[in-house]
Design a protein around this motif. Structure first.
Motif, short mmCIF file in Angstrom:
data_model
loop_
_atom_site.label_atom_id
_atom_site.label_comp_id
_atom_site.label_asym_id
_atom_site.label_seq_id
_atom_site.Cartn_x
_atom_site.Cartn_y
_atom_site.Cartn_z
N GLN A 28 0.84 -1.19 0.00
CA GLN A 28 0.00 0.00 0.00
C GLN A 28 0.88 1.24 0.00
OE1 GLN A 28 -2.68 -0.28 3.35
NE2 GLN A 28 -3.36 -2.33 2.76
N GLY A 30 0.76 5.50 1.07
CA GLY A 30 0.01 6.53 1.79
C GLY A 30 0.86 7.76 2.01
N VAL A 37 2.11 6.57 8.54
CA VAL A 37 1.64 6.56 7.16
C VAL A 37 0.13 6.36 7.18
CG1 VAL A 37 1.82 5.45 4.91
CG2 VAL A 37 3.85 5.68 6.36
N ARG A 40 -3.86 5.08 3.40
CA ARG A 40 -3.17 4.12 2.54
C ARG A 40 -4.11 3.57 1.46
NH1 ARG A 40 -1.28 1.62 7.77
NH2 ARG A 40 -2.60 -0.09 7.11
N TRP A 83 5.60 3.72 0.89
CA TRP A 83 5.16 2.39 0.47
C TRP A 83 5.50 1.38 1.55
CZ3 TRP A 83 2.75 1.78 -4.22
CH2 TRP A 83 2.86 2.83 -5.13
N PHE A 91 1.90 -2.09 9.24
CA PHE A 91 2.46 -1.50 8.02
C PHE A 91 3.98 -1.48 8.15
CE2 PHE A 91 3.84 2.17 5.48
CZ PHE A 91 3.20 1.92 4.28
#
Length: 147
Positions: A28, A30, A37, A40, A83, A91
């Protein structure tokens, strides 16, 4: 100052091994707000868009921007598109793209500061290696307009 970033050509939409891996790893992208982050979007989305608000002010005759979305030191400010792979709602960042305020045409940035419209940055999110775009994204790989 309101900023909208519009991304097209996400790397997970391709029909190749790299795109398959991005989809498999739930990659993902964002916007980075401080160390987090947020907002996303999957790497195989049709398009991506983010809208953020930053502060702007005059410092020694130069325009400076700030706020939780802005990174870097005075004179070298930027936004991060980050990313990462998602596993169990965690994440894990592996790549970032820098969108430098210094690459925005002065008259466009100044007009956005003056409230003449929304500053819009448009870019492809697939890099030259067919993976997620990263490092400093310079014009013409990003275009800046006021709308």
């Amino acid at each position: 100052m309101l900023i909208r970033i519009e991304g097209s050509d996400l790397p997970g939409r391709r029909a190749d091994a790299e795109a398959d891996l991005l989809r498999l790893r739930d990659v993902q992208v964002g916007m980075q707000r401080r160390a987090e982050v947020v907002d996303r979007i999957p790497a195989d989305a049709r398009e991506a868009a983010w809208q953020v608000e930053v502060t702007s002010r005059e410092v020694d005759g130069l325009l400076d921007v700030g706020g939780p979305w802005v990174h870097g030191r005075l004179g070298a400010r930027f936004l991060y598109l980050s990313w990462g792979s998602v596993t169990d709602d965690r994440f894990e960042l592996f790549r970032r793209a820098k969108l430098m305020f210094g690459d925005i045409p002065t008259e466009v940035l100044r007009a956005a500061h003056d409230g003449a419209g929304v500053l819009v940055g448009r870019l492809r999110l697939t890099g030259a290696d067919d993976g997620p775009i990263c490092a400093r994204v310079r014009p013409p790989d990003i275009s800046w307009t006021l709308e």
